[in-house]
Design an enzyme around this catalytic site. Structure first.
Site, PDB file in Angstrom:
ATOM      1  N   THR A 147       1.049-104.930 -21.309  1.00  8.43           N
ATOM      2  CA  THR A 147       1.640-104.385 -20.083  1.00  8.43           C
ATOM      3  C   THR A 147       3.039-103.825 -20.351  1.00  8.43           C
ATOM      4  OG1 THR A 147       2.559-106.523 -19.398  1.00  8.43           O
ATOM      5  CG2 THR A 147       0.320-105.996 -18.653  1.00  8.43           C
ATOM      6  N   ASP A 148       3.476-102.977 -19.435  1.00 12.07           N
ATOM      7  CA  ASP A 148       4.804-102.377 -19.567  1.00 12.07           C
ATOM      8  C   ASP A 148       5.789-103.062 -18.608  1.00 12.07           C
ATOM      9  OD1 ASP A 148       4.218-101.364 -17.021  1.00 12.07           O
ATOM     10  OD2 ASP A 148       3.836 -99.340 -17.750  1.00 12.07           O
ATOM     11  N   GLN A 149       6.946-102.495 -18.474  1.00  9.45           N
ATOM     12  CA  GLN A 149       7.991-103.087 -17.637  1.00  9.45           C
ATOM     13  C   GLN A 149       7.586-103.173 -16.166  1.00  9.45           C
ATOM     14  OE1 GLN A 149      11.733-101.022 -17.882  1.00  9.45           O
ATOM     15  NE2 GLN A 149      12.904-102.838 -17.343  1.00  9.45           N
TER      16      GLN A 149
END
Length: 142
Positions: free
Chosen positions: A15-17
């Site tokens: 996942t990203d930020q």
């Protein structure tokens, strides 16, 4: 038409930020789907590579519809969209754990000799693979 199915639990590292699956990870999941489809047809891509044959990506496309998040389970559906004896187009749908479409896409591949990167004819050099691809590809009328 054979449709291979794979379940992938979304890991935190994917996942990203924003807390959603980083877009490039879907390309990795497509590769997992291709490998599983080839296995489901009774073949092993690693064995092909051991014989000096590679299958590079010529083109890849992904359309993002709905985000997947950490803790969810993605379902990767993979099939042979087109095949002409030389090039293979794989189709993909990646679904959320509720069955909604998260990503749709396709990738085009050609087999080449590892030492020269010259394309080979699957039809001529690997007739068993050719027959399986012909048998399992999407029908023209679909």
């Amino acid at each position: 038409m054979l449709i291979s199915e794979n379940s992938i639990e979304v890991r935190y590292a994917e996942t990203d930020q924003m807390g959603i699956v980083y877009h490039a990870n879907y390309l990795v999941w497509m590769e997992i789907g291709r490998t599983k489809l080839i296995k489901d047809m009774g073949f092993n891509y690693a064995e092909l590579e051991a014989e000096g044959i590679l299958s590079p990506v010529l083109d890849i496309q992904a359309s993002y519809k709905k985000p997947l998040k950490y803790g969810q389970t993605a379902t990767v559906l993979t099939w042979i969209e087109k095949y002409d004896g030389l090039r293979v187009t794989y189709g993909y749908k990646i679904l959320t754990d509720t069955g909604e479409l998260a990503v749709s896409g396709s990738s085009i591949h050609v087999c080449v000799k590892k030492d020269s990167f010259r394309p080979i004819s699957i039809k001529k050099l690997y007739p068993d693979w050719h027959q399986a691809y012909e048998k399992n590809k999407k029908e023209e009328a679909e």
